[in-house]
Motif scaffolding. Structure first.
Motif, short mmCIF file in Angstrom:
data_model
loop_
_atom_site.label_atom_id
_atom_site.label_comp_id
_atom_site.label_asym_id
_atom_site.label_seq_id
_atom_site.Cartn_x
_atom_site.Cartn_y
_atom_site.Cartn_z
N THR A 174 -2.56 -1.63 8.87
CA THR A 174 -3.74 -1.59 7.99
C THR A 174 -4.12 -0.19 7.53
O THR A 174 -5.01 -0.03 6.71
N SER A 175 -3.42 0.83 8.06
CA SER A 175 -3.82 2.21 7.80
C SER A 175 -3.24 2.79 6.51
O SER A 175 -3.59 3.90 6.12
N ASP A 176 -2.35 2.04 5.83
CA ASP A 176 -1.70 2.58 4.65
C ASP A 176 -1.14 1.42 3.84
O ASP A 176 -1.26 0.25 4.22
N GLU A 177 -0.50 1.76 2.71
CA GLU A 177 0.22 0.79 1.90
C GLU A 177 1.66 1.25 1.76
O GLU A 177 1.99 2.41 2.01
N VAL A 178 2.53 0.34 1.35
CA VAL A 178 3.95 0.65 1.25
C VAL A 178 4.34 0.85 -0.22
O VAL A 178 3.85 0.16 -1.11
N PRO A 181 9.08 -0.97 -5.71
CA PRO A 181 9.33 -0.86 -7.16
C PRO A 181 8.19 -1.43 -8.00
O PRO A 181 8.09 -1.14 -9.19
N GLU A 182 7.34 -2.24 -7.39
CA GLU A 182 6.20 -2.84 -8.09
C GLU A 182 4.90 -2.07 -7.83
O GLU A 182 3.81 -2.57 -8.12
N GLY A 183 5.02 -0.87 -7.27
CA GLY A 183 3.85 -0.07 -6.93
C GLY A 183 3.49 -0.22 -5.46
O GLY A 183 4.17 -0.89 -4.69
N LYS A 184 2.41 0.44 -5.05
CA LYS A 184 1.98 0.36 -3.66
C LYS A 184 1.39 -1.01 -3.35
O LYS A 184 0.63 -1.56 -4.15
N LYS A 185 1.76 -1.53 -2.19
CA LYS A 185 1.30 -2.86 -1.79
C LYS A 185 0.83 -2.83 -0.34
O LYS A 185 1.32 -2.05 0.47
N ALA A 186 -0.10 -3.73 -0.02
CA ALA A 186 -0.56 -3.87 1.36
C ALA A 186 0.57 -4.39 2.23
O ALA A 186 1.41 -5.18 1.77
N TYR A 187 0.60 -3.94 3.46
CA TYR A 187 1.57 -4.49 4.41
C TYR A 187 1.23 -5.95 4.71
O TYR A 187 0.06 -6.34 4.71
N THR A 188 2.25 -6.74 4.99
CA THR A 188 2.05 -8.14 5.30
C THR A 188 1.96 -8.35 6.81
O THR A 188 2.40 -7.50 7.60
N PRO A 236 4.48 9.19 21.49
CA PRO A 236 3.45 8.45 22.24
C PRO A 236 2.03 8.60 21.73
O PRO A 236 1.17 7.78 22.05
N LEU A 237 1.76 9.65 20.92
CA LEU A 237 0.42 9.87 20.40
C LEU A 237 0.26 9.50 18.93
O LEU A 237 -0.86 9.29 18.46
N ASN A 238 1.33 9.44 18.18
CA ASN A 238 1.23 9.35 16.73
C ASN A 238 0.63 8.02 16.28
O ASN A 238 1.13 6.95 16.62
N SER A 239 -0.44 8.10 15.48
CA SER A 239 -1.12 6.90 15.00
C SER A 239 -0.59 6.41 13.66
O SER A 239 -1.09 5.41 13.12
N PHE A 240 0.42 7.06 13.12
CA PHE A 240 1.07 6.62 11.88
C PHE A 240 1.47 5.15 12.02
O PHE A 240 1.89 4.69 13.07
N ARG A 254 4.96 15.84 19.72
CA ARG A 254 3.92 16.25 20.66
C ARG A 254 2.51 15.83 20.27
O ARG A 254 1.59 15.93 21.08
N ALA A 255 2.31 15.35 19.05
CA ALA A 255 0.93 15.16 18.57
C ALA A 255 0.85 13.93 17.67
O ALA A 255 1.76 13.11 17.60
N ASP A 256 -0.27 13.82 16.97
CA ASP A 256 -0.57 12.71 16.07
C ASP A 256 -0.75 13.28 14.67
O ASP A 256 -1.51 14.23 14.47
N PHE A 257 -0.04 12.71 13.69
CA PHE A 257 -0.19 13.16 12.31
C PHE A 257 -1.65 13.23 11.89
O PHE A 257 -2.05 14.10 11.12
N PHE A 258 -2.47 12.30 12.37
CA PHE A 258 -3.84 12.14 11.88
C PHE A 258 -4.89 12.57 12.90
O PHE A 258 -6.08 12.46 12.63
N GLY A 259 -4.48 13.06 14.05
CA GLY A 259 -5.41 13.58 15.03
C GLY A 259 -6.30 12.54 15.70
O GLY A 259 -7.31 12.88 16.30
N GLU A 260 -5.93 11.26 15.62
CA GLU A 260 -6.76 10.21 16.22
C GLU A 260 -6.60 10.15 17.74
O GLU A 260 -7.55 9.82 18.45
#
Length: 360
Positions: free
Chosen positions: A125-129, A132-139, A229-233, A264-270
């Motif tokens: 839920t944190s991003d879209e993919v 070729p049809e543009g960005k879409k919500a993950y299913t 282990p920490l990355n919230s991506f 070692r860390a989280d892309f988003f610092g969560e």
């Protein structure tokens, strides 16, 4: 004194230096997920890395998560990657392939309508993919049945066999960043019961089985694994990342791997914690660290025994001669994020080396 430019024995592979190139998905394969001329040039330009860890590559068909990422399941893909490995080896470089299953990050638009699979039916839920049809919500993914899991393990085995045919020096099993193996590993995405759910030893089972399958092909001393282990991506989280990483550090000693590649860390610092110290305390093999290191900090980590090597991502994208630049303290090219995923030559094979700049 051990520093960034000291050789390193990484399992069965001898590296000239400890400045490694981290895997970087850049969507430059063709529509059939076959490596292109651009990719041959890109990796050859960066052959001075102690080790290139090539980008996340589909172990099996029908699991595209990025659109035009490479695969390693067809003869054409094997032939395309063979051109890459030949070019890197011709320049004296070493290269591993990161083998990967996208899990719930895959999308039906990219996979002929196929619904993605995951340990549990929980969507990102944190991003879209990008499609070729543009960005879409993950299913919402389909929960993978226990009796389907042997097919996943065999997919990793076949991917390792194909990587060997393509001339890679080894493989890195992708257990990070919210893709299938990581989805099983962390309790935020794995809510299942049975042999692959619940306690850490069950959640880690699929990762360990994929590592074992790759090791059967290459020998464990030519296999690495990447962990985050920490990355919230990709909407990832674990309730006890330090406990998870401590358990993994102890258990992975038994695998006799070439290395563990730890983010070692989280892309988003969560999620914030020190996962490096407990891992280094309990893991006795080669440890590669990654995420946001400067050359100076990387050198200090190696000299202090915290790491055996450091992998650089975006700095290697923008600086094909990164080891030479770090060695003399030269200024680095600035990366252009606008060209990270544009599928053209700009921002991929046109970053200048120090020598090219001197001649300009």
């Amino acid at each position: 004194m051990t520093d960034l430019f000291t050789p390193l024995q990484l399992g069965a592979v001898t590296l000239n230096n400890r400045v490694l190139m981290a895997p970087l998905t850049r969507r430059r394969a063709d529509a059939d997920h076959v490596p292109t001329d651009m990719m041959v040039e890109h990796y050859a330009q960066r052959a001075s890395a102690g080790l290139i860890i090539a980008e996340a590559t589909m172990a099996m068909e029908g699991n595209s998560a990025f659109w035009r990422e490479p695969g390693i399941y067809s003869d054409a893909q094997v032939a395309g990657w063979k051109r890459v490995t030949d070019a890197v080896h011709a320049k004296g470089g070493k290269i591993f392939l990161q083998i990967w299953h996208g899990g719930r990050s895959c999308h039906p638009v990219l996979n002929n309508g196929r619904v993605p699979v995951a340990p549990s039916p929980i969507a990102i839920t944190s991003d879209e993919v990008h499609t070729p049809e543009g960005k879409k919500a993950y299913t919402v993914p389909r929960e993978l049945a226990d009796d389907e899991i042997p097919g996943i393990i065999e997919g990793f085995r076949t991917a390792a066999e194909n990587a060997k045919r393509a001339g890679f020096d080894g493989v890195e099993v992708h257990g990070a960043n919210g893709y299938l193996l990581d989805e099983f590993l962390r309790d935020g995405s794995n809510h299942r019961e049975g042999p692959y759910g619940g306690p850490i030893e069950n959640r880690a089972r699929l990762l360990l089985e994929a590592i074992e399958a790759a090791s059967d092909v290459f020998g464990s001393d030519r296999v690495g694994v990447r962990l985050s282990p920490l990355n919230s991506f990709n909407s990832m989280k674990d309730s006890d990342p330090v406990g998870l990483v401590t358990w993994l550090a102890k258990r992975l000693n038994d695998a006799n791997l070439a290395y563990v590649h730890l983010m070692r860390a989280d892309f988003f610092g969560e999620q914030k914690s020190d996962v490096v110290t407990p891992f280094r305390e309990h893991y006795k093999g080669n440890l590669i660290l990654n995420m946001g290191y400067s050359g100076e900090e990387a050198g200090s980590a190696i000299e202090g025994g915290q790491a055996d090597a450091v992998a650089f991502g975006v700095p290697f994208l923008a600086n094909p001669d990164l080891p030479a630049r770090l060695k003399v303290g030269a200024e680095l090219n600035e990366p252009d994020p606008n060209t990270f995923y544009t599928q053209g030559e700009e921002g991929y094979i046109d970053y200048p080396t120090m020598d090219a700049l001197a001649e300009a």
